[in-house]
Structure formats: C-alpha cells, structure tokens
Write a protein that holds these residues in place. Structure first.
Motif, PDB file in Angstrom:
ATOM      1  N   ASN A  19       0.828  -1.213   0.000  1.00 42.92           N
ATOM      2  CA  ASN A  19       0.000   0.000   0.000  1.00 42.92           C
ATOM      3  C   ASN A  19       0.856   1.253   0.000  1.00 42.92           C
ATOM      4  O   ASN A  19       0.586   2.213  -0.739  1.00 42.92           O
ATOM      5  CB  ASN A  19      -0.907   0.030   1.235  1.00 42.92           C
ATOM      6  N   LEU A  20       1.893   1.268   0.819  1.00 46.99           N
ATOM      7  CA  LEU A  20       2.755   2.443   0.917  1.00 46.99           C
ATOM      8  C   LEU A  20       3.501   2.705  -0.393  1.00 46.99           C
ATOM      9  O   LEU A  20       3.886   3.848  -0.671  1.00 46.99           O
ATOM     10  CB  LEU A  20       3.760   2.260   2.060  1.00 46.99           C
ATOM     11  N   ALA A  21       3.684   1.674  -1.190  1.00 49.63           N
ATOM     12  CA  ALA A  21       4.364   1.827  -2.479  1.00 49.63           C
ATOM     13  C   ALA A  21       3.389   2.122  -3.612  1.00 49.63           C
ATOM     14  O   ALA A  21       3.811   2.310  -4.759  1.00 49.63           O
ATOM     15  CB  ALA A  21       5.163   0.561  -2.804  1.00 49.63           C
ATOM     16  N   THR A  22       2.100   2.178  -3.311  1.00 53.22           N
ATOM     17  CA  THR A  22       1.074   2.444  -4.312  1.00 53.22           C
ATOM     18  C   THR A  22       0.799   3.951  -4.360  1.00 53.22           C
ATOM     19  O   THR A  22       0.396   4.530  -3.355  1.00 53.22           O
ATOM     20  CB  THR A  22      -0.230   1.695  -3.976  1.00 53.22           C
ATOM     21  N   PRO A  23       1.028   4.616  -5.515  1.00 58.71           N
ATOM     22  CA  PRO A  23       0.858   6.077  -5.578  1.00 58.71           C
ATOM     23  C   PRO A  23      -0.496   6.562  -5.077  1.00 58.71           C
ATOM     24  O   PRO A  23      -0.587   7.598  -4.428  1.00 58.71           O
ATOM     25  CB  PRO A  23       1.055   6.372  -7.070  1.00 58.71           C
ATOM     26  N   GLY A  24      -1.551   5.816  -5.345  1.00 57.01           N
ATOM     27  CA  GLY A  24      -2.877   6.264  -4.944  1.00 57.01           C
ATOM     28  C   GLY A  24      -3.066   6.388  -3.450  1.00 57.01           C
ATOM     29  O   GLY A  24      -3.923   7.140  -2.978  1.00 57.01           O
ATOM     30  N   PHE A  25      -2.254   5.660  -2.681  1.00 57.17           N
ATOM     31  CA  PHE A  25      -2.380   5.699  -1.227  1.00 57.17           C
ATOM     32  C   PHE A  25      -1.498   6.781  -0.597  1.00 57.17           C
ATOM     33  O   PHE A  25      -1.417   6.867   0.630  1.00 57.17           O
ATOM     34  CB  PHE A  25      -2.012   4.346  -0.624  1.00 57.17           C
TER      35      PHE A  25
END
Length: 302
Positions: A218-224
C-alpha cells in the motif's frame, strides 16, 4: 441464489425472469442497497447447500469452476478450495493471471498460503464448506474480505488449491478500491487490525507477516500517498506485534516496516488564516484529515 442489492438499472427484473424460467436453479432476494458485504450475508443466511461460493455483479466464472472445486473438496475433505484469478482492467484493457501458489495441491500449507499466497483475501476465488460461515459474517465496509478471510483460513484444518484461473475479476474504472479519494478506504486500517486480532494463535505469525507485507505494498502504491499519516499511525499501533513476529524479523525486506513508526507526520488538522486558502490548500493537504479556515479568532476547543 441471487441477491439484488437495491439495483436501479433493471437488474431486478432480469433476476425475476431467471427465477421464473428456471425456478429449480435460481432464487432471488430483493433488498435495499446495503453494500457488498451485507448482500453476501443475505445469501449466506438463505443458503441451504453444502458449499458456498460468491460471484460479484461485474465478475464471472468459468463454466467448470464449481464442478472442479466441489470435486476437489469432496476428494480432499478441504473446508476451502482455492483457484486462481484472472484480472481484467477495464481502463487499460489489460489482463493478468498469476498463480496463487507455485504448485497445485489438495493439502495446502496454510501458513505459507497466508504469508506468500496471492489472492488469499479474495472471496470470489474460493469454494467454502457452509460450516465455515457458522461464526462469520461480512462487515459493512470496504475490504470486507480482508477483514475476515485471513482469520477464516487460519481456522481451517485443510485447504486445497486448483491451479486454474477460474474466477474472472473485472476491475472497472469506477471501482471503490481504485478510487483513492474515497474516504471509505480508511476501512483498510480496521481490516488489518481485525485480521491480526482475530487470527488463530497457530497462524498469528503468518497473518501478521501478511498484513505487514500488504501495508508495504500500500505504501508503495501512488494512490495511497495521501494516507501516509494514517498508515504510519497504524504501524505505530502494530509495531509491538510486528516486532514479536519471527517471520517479519527474519525477513529484511518486510522488517523495514518498523522503520516507518519513527517517521514524523504533520498534524491531522491544519489551521489556515489565509483568505485564499481554497486556492492554495492543495500545497498543504497531504497527510491531513481536516483543513479548517479561520479569520481572526480560533474556537476555544481547538
């Protein structure tokens, strides 16, 4: 069993037509819109069969899926039988299909599936013995699958795996979990906490490892990105549990999650006295839940 969850596009009439034409195959429940979890709960409560499966409105299954999974369950005495997922991304016209585990087996190593398996928190790619649902119901939330399925898997005596992409998961552009501006995505924090708290002691380490790995994704997902402060607060709460996990502490990549607990974040509230705050708020909004415009005086309770 078809659950019509307050549809407004003519679906209700189609459901009724199916039931009239094939009454021995279909039953329909019409209810006001309550969301995906409560809709599944209605089907679970009304079901009478030995096995349960779920297919969401936008998805579909291959014709041989349930016959294959039922045969596997009967042969292996598994409480849950898993298959692979084919994901169809509407926005990019892309299709992917990844193996849930390296090898098909009728006796899955549950700890390994919890730690490393793909799609372990999906509802649709599984066949369940109805007895699995005696103590479980979905919550009315986003990530309702994640909230209970890791727990359910940890309570199984046997899980089997069929290495075929039988379940087709259609990810349309308007999907809730792809809309990173939707405040309901905060439910993921609750889902992670519940998954760890409710897991069977035998698999507590595996579930904790799975949660830590998912948070890092999640932390590596731009949207989050706009949820960074909330994720860091969650990591701080879970840090003692993470540090008590042998699997996390022995994996350098996953162990890095504890480093986030020391990161500084900006306050949850930002007080702006500028008259043009509406035009400039985006410069300061990241990591804030609330932006409060004020003129000259601040309320005493802030």
């Amino acid at each position: 069993m078809i659950v019509d969850d307050g549809s407004t596009d003519g679906t209700a009439a189609i459901c009724d037509q199916y039931c009239e034409r094939w009454p021995h195959l279909f039953r329909v429940i019409h209810q006001r819109n309550q969301g995906q979890g409560p809709a599944r709960n209605a089907g679970i409560t009304a079901a009478h069969g030995r096995y349960l499966g779920f297919v969401d409105a936008d998805d579909w299954v291959e014709p041989t899926m349930y016959a294959t999974l039922v045969a596997t369950a009967e042969r292996s005495h598994a409480q849950i039988v898993v298959c692979d997922v084919r994901k169809i991304y509407a926005a990019t016209h892309r299709t992917t299909s990844l193996l849930s585990l390296p090898d098909a087996t009728e006796h899955v190593a549950i700890a390994a599936y919890l730690k490393y398996g793909l799609n372990n928190a999906y509802s649709g790619n599984k066949l369940y013995a109805r007895s699995c649902w005696q103590k479980y119901r979905y919550q009315r939330m986003v990530y309702e699958d994640l909230d209970i399925l890791l727990d359910m898997l940890s309570c199984c005596e046997r899980v089997a795996y069929v290495q075929q992409p039988f379940y087709n998961y259609y990810k349309h552009a308007g999907s809730t979990t792809l809309d990173y501006t939707n405040p309901r995505l905060f439910d993921i924090m609750t889902a992670y906490q519940d998954a760890i708290e409710h897991a069977k002691v035998t698999y507590q380490d595996a579930v904790t490892y799975c949660v830590a790995k998912r948070i890092l994704i999640n932390l590596a997902t731009p949207g989050f990105a706009d949820y960074l402060a909330e994720f860091i607060e969650l990591i701080r709460q879970l840090r003692p549990t993470f540090e008590a996990s042998p699997s996390i502490m022995s994996d350098p990549a996953i162990k890095k999650i504890c480093d986030y607990a020391g990161q500084l974040t900006l306050p949850r509230r930002f007080i702006c006295e500028r008259e043009d705050w509406a035009q400039s708020w985006h410069q300061y909004s990241r990591n804030f839940k609330t932006i409060i415009p004020v003129a000259k005086a601040l309320p005493a309770d802030l």
